[in-house]
Design a protein around this motif. Structure first.
Motif, mmCIF file in Angstrom:
data_model
loop_
_atom_site.group_PDB
_atom_site.id
_atom_site.type_symbol
_atom_site.label_atom_id
_atom_site.label_comp_id
_atom_site.label_asym_id
_atom_site.label_seq_id
_atom_site.Cartn_x
_atom_site.Cartn_y
_atom_site.Cartn_z
ATOM 1 N N TYR A 1 0.839 -1.189 0.000
ATOM 2 C CA TYR A 1 0.000 0.000 0.000
ATOM 3 C C TYR A 1 0.876 1.242 0.000
ATOM 4 O O TYR A 1 2.107 1.160 0.115
ATOM 5 N N ARG B 1 4.717 11.196 0.123
ATOM 6 C CA ARG B 1 4.168 9.850 -0.023
ATOM 7 C C ARG B 1 5.187 8.823 0.426
ATOM 8 O O ARG B 1 6.396 9.057 0.367
ATOM 9 N N ALA C 1 -3.597 9.839 4.318
ATOM 10 C CA ALA C 1 -4.393 9.005 3.412
ATOM 11 C C ALA C 1 -3.685 7.694 3.119
ATOM 12 O O ALA C 1 -2.457 7.627 3.108
ATOM 13 N N MET D 1 -3.745 4.167 0.509
ATOM 14 C CA MET D 1 -4.214 3.578 -0.733
ATOM 15 C C MET D 1 -3.748 2.134 -0.818
ATOM 16 O O MET D 1 -2.560 1.853 -0.663
ATOM 17 N N ASN E 1 -7.879 2.216 -6.755
ATOM 18 C CA ASN E 1 -7.548 3.612 -6.761
ATOM 19 C C ASN E 1 -8.193 4.474 -5.694
ATOM 20 O O ASN E 1 -7.932 5.659 -5.635
ATOM 21 N N GLN E 2 -9.021 3.909 -4.842
ATOM 22 C CA GLN E 2 -9.678 4.731 -3.835
ATOM 23 C C GLN E 2 -8.714 5.033 -2.709
ATOM 24 O O GLN E 2 -8.009 4.152 -2.227
ATOM 25 N N PHE E 3 -8.691 6.277 -2.282
ATOM 26 C CA PHE E 3 -7.914 6.688 -1.122
ATOM 27 C C PHE E 3 -8.835 6.706 0.096
ATOM 28 O O PHE E 3 -10.006 7.075 0.004
ATOM 29 N N TYR E 4 -8.285 6.341 1.245
ATOM 30 C CA TYR E 4 -8.998 6.446 2.517
ATOM 31 C C TYR E 4 -8.313 7.542 3.318
ATOM 32 O O TYR E 4 -7.099 7.481 3.550
ATOM 33 N N PHE E 5 -9.099 8.507 3.737
ATOM 34 C CA PHE E 5 -8.551 9.679 4.416
ATOM 35 C C PHE E 5 -8.902 9.680 5.894
ATOM 36 O O PHE E 5 -9.975 9.217 6.300
ATOM 37 N N SER F 1 -0.656 5.734 -7.574
ATOM 38 C CA SER F 1 0.177 5.658 -6.381
ATOM 39 C C SER F 1 1.055 6.879 -6.212
ATOM 40 O O SER F 1 1.657 7.081 -5.169
ATOM 41 N N GLY G 1 -0.314 9.753 -6.376
ATOM 42 C CA GLY G 1 -1.220 10.747 -5.802
ATOM 43 C C GLY G 1 -2.077 11.420 -6.854
ATOM 44 O O GLY G 1 -1.764 11.437 -8.032
#
Lengths: 115, 114
Positions: free
Chosen positions: A32, A50, A93, A95, A101-105, B100, B102
């Protein structure tokens, strides 16, 4: 399910000092990515940094660095030499590479830099 | 365009009315996302478009919400029969290739239902 927790709703720091924002997450996945986004009053979310979960080395971007503890599922953001322009909401966030592709914030930390 | 553009910037509407929110992604970005940011909350995923594939609508909260993306570019999020709980900032984001790295976000539409 993936959850992201930011336990500090508000923080403040003196200009030029260092501040650390906390983030923890919960996942059973192994591959992830983790992100920190900054949201100033303009509302536009800006990518700060990131981290790839398979990398042990902590990511660094100028005054911003992370402390990534994979076993503890912790991903804190350190801001050094804080500047007035760092005043913003900060969101952590997550992923999951496997599901896409969904991000969790998280719910965000409001940071105020005091002159 | 140089960035993700959203319009309107702010929208006030009466309860029960329909609204349309527009997102113009970065040229060439194949993926487009809608998120909702309610007061004091994080961002909540709504819908995801990737190229010509069927969209991932798993985050839409009710059948009053729908979205489309025409020609693989501009997207419109429609909320029918708006309710006060729909009041939020609606953020659009786009990406090219590996997400990935962003997303690039727009500045959002602040929707207020009165």
């Amino acid at each position: 399910a993936q959850t992201v927790t930011q336990s500090q709703p508000e923080m403040s720091v003196q200009e030029a000092e260092t501040v650390t924002l906390s983030c923890t997450y919960d996942t059973s996945e192994n591959n992830y990515y983790l992100f920190w986004y900054k949201q100033p009053p303009s509302r536009q979310m800006i990518l700060v940094i990131r981290q790839e979960a398979y990398k042990q080395q902590n990511a660094t971007e100028n005054r911003f660095s992370v402390n990534f503890q994979k076993a503890a599922k912790s991903f804190s953001l350190k801001i050094s030499d804080s500047q007035l322009g760092d005043t913003a909401m900060y969101f952590c966030a997550f992923m999951n590479l496997r599901t896409g592709n969904q991000f969790y914030f998280g719910t965000g930390t409001s940071l105020t830099v005091i002159p | 365009g140089a960035g993700v553009s959203q319009s309107p910037s702010n929208k006030v509407t009466e309860k029960g009315k329909d609204v349309e929110l527009r997102c113009d992604p970065i040229s060439g970005h194949t993926a487009l996302y809608w998120y909702r940011q309610s007061l004091g909350q994080g961002l909540e995923f709504l819908i995801y478009f990737q190229g010509n594939s069927a969209p991932d609508k798993s985050g839409l909260p009710s059948d009053r919400f729908s979205a489309e993306r025409t020609g693989g570019s501009v997207s419109t999020l429609t909320i029918q029969r708006t309710q006060q709980e729909d009041s939020a900032v609606y953020l659009c984001a786009s990406s090219f290739g590996r997400v990935s790295y962003g997303y690039t976000f727009g500045s959002g539409t602040r929707l207020t239902v009165v």
